[in-house]
Design a protein around this motif. Structure first.
Motif, short mmCIF file in Angstrom:
data_model
loop_
_atom_site.label_atom_id
_atom_site.label_comp_id
_atom_site.label_asym_id
_atom_site.label_seq_id
_atom_site.Cartn_x
_atom_site.Cartn_y
_atom_site.Cartn_z
N GLY A 185 -24.31 -0.94 1.85
CA GLY A 185 -24.14 -2.28 2.40
C GLY A 185 -22.73 -2.59 2.86
O GLY A 185 -22.40 -3.76 3.04
N THR A 186 -21.91 -1.56 3.08
CA THR A 186 -20.53 -1.81 3.47
C THR A 186 -20.14 -0.95 4.66
O THR A 186 -20.38 0.25 4.68
CB THR A 186 -19.56 -1.50 2.30
N ALA A 187 -19.52 -1.57 5.65
CA ALA A 187 -18.91 -0.84 6.77
C ALA A 187 -17.40 -0.92 6.61
O ALA A 187 -16.85 -2.00 6.38
CB ALA A 187 -19.33 -1.45 8.11
N ALA A 188 -16.74 0.22 6.71
CA ALA A 188 -15.29 0.28 6.56
C ALA A 188 -14.62 0.44 7.91
O ALA A 188 -15.11 1.17 8.78
CB ALA A 188 -14.89 1.42 5.63
N VAL A 189 -13.48 -0.23 8.09
CA VAL A 189 -12.68 -0.13 9.30
C VAL A 189 -11.24 0.12 8.88
O VAL A 189 -10.69 -0.60 8.03
CB VAL A 189 -12.76 -1.41 10.16
N GLY A 190 -10.60 1.14 9.47
CA GLY A 190 -9.23 1.47 9.13
C GLY A 190 -8.23 0.74 10.01
O GLY A 190 -8.51 0.44 11.17
N PHE A 191 -7.05 0.48 9.45
CA PHE A 191 -5.96 -0.14 10.20
C PHE A 191 -4.71 0.72 10.06
O PHE A 191 -4.27 1.03 8.95
CB PHE A 191 -5.67 -1.56 9.70
N ASP A 192 -4.12 1.07 11.20
CA ASP A 192 -2.90 1.88 11.26
C ASP A 192 -1.69 0.96 11.19
O ASP A 192 -1.46 0.14 12.08
CB ASP A 192 -2.91 2.69 12.57
N ARG A 193 -0.89 1.10 10.12
CA ARG A 193 0.28 0.23 9.96
C ARG A 193 1.44 0.64 10.86
O ARG A 193 2.46 -0.05 10.92
CB ARG A 193 0.74 0.27 8.50
N GLY A 194 1.32 1.79 11.54
CA GLY A 194 2.36 2.20 12.48
C GLY A 194 3.54 2.92 11.85
O GLY A 194 4.61 3.00 12.46
N MET A 195 3.37 3.50 10.67
CA MET A 195 4.49 4.13 9.97
C MET A 195 4.74 5.57 10.45
O MET A 195 5.77 6.15 10.11
CB MET A 195 4.22 4.14 8.46
N ARG A 196 3.80 6.17 11.19
CA ARG A 196 3.89 7.57 11.63
C ARG A 196 4.31 8.45 10.45
O ARG A 196 5.38 9.06 10.44
CB ARG A 196 4.87 7.74 12.80
N PRO A 197 3.44 8.58 9.45
CA PRO A 197 3.88 9.13 8.16
C PRO A 197 4.05 10.65 8.12
O PRO A 197 4.89 11.15 7.38
CB PRO A 197 2.75 8.70 7.22
N GLY A 198 3.26 11.42 8.88
CA GLY A 198 3.31 12.87 8.76
C GLY A 198 2.60 13.34 7.50
O GLY A 198 2.16 12.55 6.67
N PHE A 199 2.47 14.67 7.36
CA PHE A 199 1.78 15.24 6.21
C PHE A 199 2.60 15.08 4.93
O PHE A 199 3.84 15.06 4.97
CB PHE A 199 1.48 16.73 6.45
N PRO A 200 1.93 15.00 3.78
CA PRO A 200 2.65 14.90 2.51
C PRO A 200 3.27 16.24 2.12
O PRO A 200 2.99 17.27 2.74
CB PRO A 200 1.56 14.50 1.51
N LYS A 201 4.07 16.23 1.09
CA LYS A 201 4.64 17.47 0.57
C LYS A 201 3.66 18.05 -0.44
O LYS A 201 3.53 17.56 -1.56
CB LYS A 201 6.00 17.22 -0.09
N GLY A 223 0.82 -1.20 0.00
CA GLY A 223 0.00 0.00 0.00
C GLY A 223 0.85 1.24 0.00
O GLY A 223 1.93 1.27 0.60
N THR A 224 0.37 2.29 -0.68
CA THR A 224 1.10 3.56 -0.74
C THR A 224 1.03 4.30 0.58
O THR A 224 1.99 4.97 0.99
CB THR A 224 0.50 4.44 -1.85
N TYR A 225 -0.09 4.16 1.27
CA TYR A 225 -0.35 4.96 2.47
C TYR A 225 -0.32 4.11 3.73
O TYR A 225 -0.44 2.88 3.69
CB TYR A 225 -1.70 5.66 2.34
N ASN A 226 -0.19 4.80 4.84
CA ASN A 226 -0.14 4.12 6.13
C ASN A 226 -1.46 3.43 6.47
O ASN A 226 -1.48 2.34 7.02
CB ASN A 226 0.22 5.13 7.23
N LEU A 227 -2.58 4.10 6.17
CA LEU A 227 -3.89 3.57 6.54
C LEU A 227 -4.34 2.50 5.54
O LEU A 227 -4.43 2.76 4.34
CB LEU A 227 -4.92 4.70 6.58
N LEU A 228 -4.58 1.28 6.05
CA LEU A 228 -5.16 0.21 5.25
C LEU A 228 -6.65 0.10 5.60
O LEU A 228 -7.06 0.47 6.70
CB LEU A 228 -4.46 -1.11 5.52
N LEU A 229 -7.43 -0.44 4.67
CA LEU A 229 -8.87 -0.51 4.88
C LEU A 229 -9.39 -1.94 4.81
O LEU A 229 -9.06 -2.69 3.89
CB LEU A 229 -9.62 0.33 3.83
N LEU A 230 -10.18 -2.31 5.81
CA LEU A 230 -10.94 -3.55 5.77
C LEU A 230 -12.40 -3.18 5.56
O LEU A 230 -12.87 -2.15 6.06
CB LEU A 230 -10.80 -4.33 7.07
#
Length: 797
Positions: A151-167, A125-132
């Motif tokens: 019909g869909t509930a989304a739950v986020g998962f933090d991969r722990g990368m502490r990414p900070g804001f993009p440029k 994944g490109t980003y820290n947040l993954l989605l289930l």
């Protein structure tokens, strides 16, 4: 109450690689707005506001269900979809037992174990947040599937990368300011809006599939205040659910946040001396469904409290799991968060609060230095600063029947409106600095502002009271990166008019964003006044509205600006013609990254902010004529037109325009005269001759005309000035820059039209890529019974 899964359900759970799901509670509540929109039955999954991580392995979500017709039973089956697309069956749950006119709320909790964490750690994944995603299937008593609102509930998962804001940057590329996020450029229309806590999920899936991945989330946080204080933790949880909701539909999603600075309805109970006071002595207006006392722009308490909350929110964002997806914050106050005042819908003048009075007197002291100098300028005799009051209702409304103020007290009125615009921009700058400081300069800051032409028609209660006439000052603020406006709501079927100094905005390196909120044929016609205008027949509603969407996209592209579509999360875009349109638009936008996007207009309109403050509040007829001339008639004559501020006249003259149109030059200004002495083109001054300053129109190369010009008169002026007109047909709008040409004919054409380019070029249809056959520099458009828009790619030879 906690429900334990039935034994048969546990068998399904044991088939999972790891994750477990339990139902933790069930209750009934009154039906909420989303469940009172005319549907007989609503079945909806809500997204989680909790973010899963290695430390937090459990997150909850809910199912909402309601029925308007009667009690019934609905079957429910859930499955878990992992970020890599693999699926896990979860099984069946106890049936939903719906009650008439009640909303069932069923709570669930998803829990991960070590095997789940390892599975997630292996996902790319490109980003820290993954989605289930937890996808629900609903069935009636007969076993047949039932449709769901969602019909869909989304739950986020933090991969722990502490990414900070993009440029994120606004950089000049190919001649115009362009958005860059992590080195990727986003030209043309690039975003779509989610409204408050709602998400048009299908539309987001469609935008992501087409190649658009930037989204705005609109926040109205006053609903989260309790006892006069904002619960920032609850705000963060609401933001979590919205980010997760969008990102689950488009895994590449990135966000810009619109943050409204409204106070909650009970704020005035805790701070009664800090609110706006209107000219009738009241402090409340019935905005957004109820009486509301809003904080005065000059309330230091409000300003400092909201800056503190903004800093805290940004700090939480930066440390959060989706910081690498957030690139801009846009803070807004005033009606609809657009920095344009309160009270005008109720025919009230603001703001007579002690704070605003003190701020005005302080501004006057800075402007004049001494009371003697103020009295000399105003032709007044004040003995003390404390005797100067904000102009009364009678003073503001003086001068009936005149375009310019000439009555006693006009100095006070002009200066108050000058002050209010100046003060509004000062506030914007202060909140902009807060965003920059809190984010270490990483977040872009945007603002709605500068509705020059179209606010002029809002007399007497809105035009000057809007505070929108200090754009020249705002454009010099380093904190401001983007300036935004919806395009004019007046007769949108005819033209897309912005009425703003767009070339000045670009000249100062700011990115302009057009808010494109035109309804489609799927919109509620009663609420949103139809779709494309009364002149379009219902049997062609989809085709005609798509013509307008192609036009609006082409207009923004040829402006060399940016923008976003905005359907208020009502699903206006969920039809195949729109899906094809955004796919084509994304392809054109990618090609535009390498194109020269500079203006090639030979006509420039000059808007004078300083002259605005001398205008009477009875100038409505003049303002309407001016809006008609500059917003439609001038642009319908077959040549592109630019708009500049008078304060940037020197830069405009250097562009080499053939014609400068002064919209409202009502003051003598030696600097303007000096700059124009070196201009060799034609000048056109609009307005009553008696309102023009002496020697404003030198003979020989200067024309004068009233604010309201006919189409024939405009064509005559363009021809006299030597401006190239692309075509001679009636209502022939040309939208052009160095790489693109748009032709808009709002009434079609009963005859074939000849289009002539200003120079030899290779021309292709921007959508299909097919070459256009040219006869020298000309080509023909066949007759059309309906409105039409054509967009071409221009490659100069």
């Amino acid at each position: 109450m906690k429900y334990v899964l039935l034994p048969v359900l546990c068998l399904f759970v044991n088939l999972l690689p790891a994750a477990t799901l339990e139902m933790t509670g069930e209750s009934f509540a009154p039906m909420i707005y989303a469940h009172r929109n005319g549907r007989g039955r609503v079945l909806e999954m809500s997204d989680s506001s909790e973010i899963l991580s290695r430390e937090r392995r459990s997150a909850g979500f809910a199912l909402l269900a309601s029925d308007r017709e009667g009690d019934r039973e609905v079957g429910l089956t859930l499955k878990l979809v992992w970020p890599d697309g693999s699926e896990s069956a979860v099984g069946e749950f106890p049936p939903l037992r719906l009650r008439k006119d009640r909303m069932l709320v069923r709570q669930f909790r998803l829990t991960l174990d070590d095997a789940d964490l390892e599975k997630l750690a292996s996902c790319d994944g490109t980003y820290n947040l993954l989605l289930l995603r937890l996808e629900a299937e609903f069935a009636g008593p007969d076993g047949k599937p039932l449709p769901a609102l969602n019909g869909t509930a989304a739950v986020g998962f933090d991969r722990g990368m502490r990414p900070g804001f993009p440029k994120a940057e606004v950089v000049r590329r190919n001649g115009v300011p362009t958005l860059s996020v992590n080195g990727v450029f986003h030209p043309g229309i690039f975003g779509y809006v989610g409204w408050n806590w709602l998400t048009a999920r299908q539309s987001i899936r469609d935008f992501g599939k087409a190649g658009f991945h930037l989204y705005e989330i609109v926040f109205q946080p006053w609903s989260l205040w309790k006892n006069g204080k904002l619960d920032v933790g609850e705000l963060e949880r609401k933001l979590n659910s919205q980010i997760v909701s969008v990102a689950a539909q488009d895994p590449e999603a990135m966000f810009f946040l619109r943050y409204w600075l409204y106070v909650p309805r009970d704020w005035s109970k805790f701070h009664p001396g800090e609110v706006i006071r209107y000219d009738d002595g009241s402090s409340e207006i019935p905005l957004l469904g109820g009486p509301w006392a809003h904080a005065s722009y000059a309330s230091v308490l409000w300003r400092e409290e909201y800056k503190r909350v903004l800093r805290e929110l940004i700090a939480r964002l930066e440390k959060g799991p989706y910081a690498d997806r957030v690139f801009m914050v846009r803070a807004g106050y005033g009606n609809c968060g657009e920095w344009n005042g309160f009270g005008y819908h109720q025919n009230k003048f603001p703001d007579y609060s002690p704070q605003m009075q003190a701020a005005y007197r302080m501004w006057l002291k800075r402007r004049y230095g001494t009371l003697d100098e103020l009295n000399r300028s105003w032709k007044s005799s004040f003995a003390d600063w404390s005797l100067i009051d904000i102009p009364s209702r009678a003073e503001r409304l003086a001068g009936e029947g005149t375009l310019l103020r000439t009555s006693s007290g006009s100095g006070n009125c002009g200066d108050y409106y000058r002050f209010f615009s100046d003060y509004t921009v000062e506030l914007i700058g202060d909140f902009g600095r807060t965003v920059k400081e809190a984010s270490g300069g990483k977040l872009l800051f945007g603002v709605f502002y500068g509705y020059f032409l179209h606010h002029l028609t809002g007399v007497p209660y809105h035009s000057l009271d809007s505070g929108h006439y200090a754009m020249g000052k705002l454009l010099r603020l380093p904190e401001v990166d983007t300036v935004c406006s919806p395009y004019n709501y007046h007769r949108r079927e005819r033209a897309i008019s912005i009425g703003m100094p767009l070339e000045s905005i670009k000249h100062h390196g700011k990115l302009f964003l057009a808010e494109m909120d035109l309804p489609t044929h799927l919109a509620d016609a009663e609420k949103y006044h139809g779709t494309a205008g009364e002149s379009f027949s219902c049997d062609r509603a989809e085709a005609d509205t798509m013509t307008l969407y192609r036009r609006d996209f082409g207009r923004v592209l040829t402006w060399g600006a940016g923008g976003y579509w905005y359907d208020f999360a009502h699903g206006w875009y969920e039809f195949d013609a729109f899906r094809k349109f955004i796919t084509d638009a994304a392809r054109i936008g990618r090609a535009a990254v390498n194109g020269d996007m500079r203006s090639i207009a030979e006509v420039a309109v000059i808007l004078d902010e300083e002259s605005v403050f001398s205008i009477s509040l009875h100038s409505g007829e003049w303002a309407k004529q001016l809006r008609e001339t500059l917003g439609c008639t001038l642009e319908s004559a077959g040549a592109p037109v630019d708009f500049w501020l008078a304060s940037d006249l020197g830069a405009a003259v250097k562009r080499g325009y053939r014609l400068l149109v002064f919209a409202n030059r009502f003051r003598a200004d030696p600097e303007t005269d000096r700059i124009l002495a070196g201009f060799r083109g034609t000048l056109l001054l609009l307005g009553p001759e008696e309102a023009l300053p002496e020697h404003a129109c030198p003979p020989g190369r200067c024309l004068h005309a009233p604010a309201g010009l006919s189409a024939g008169a405009v064509r005559g002026v363009l021809d006299k000035a030597g401006v190239h007109r692309y075509g001679g047909a009636e209502n022939f709008f040309v939208y052009a820059n160095a790489s693109y040409l748009g032709i808009w004919q709002p009434e079609g054409s009963r005859e074939a039209c000849v289009v002539t380019l200003p120079a030899p070029a290779r021309l292709t249809d921007a959508g299909s890529g097919e070459a256009v056959s040219l006869n020298g520099r000309s080509f023909r458009l066949p007759p059309s019974e309906r409105p039409r828009f054509r967009l071409y790619r221009v490659e100069n030879q």
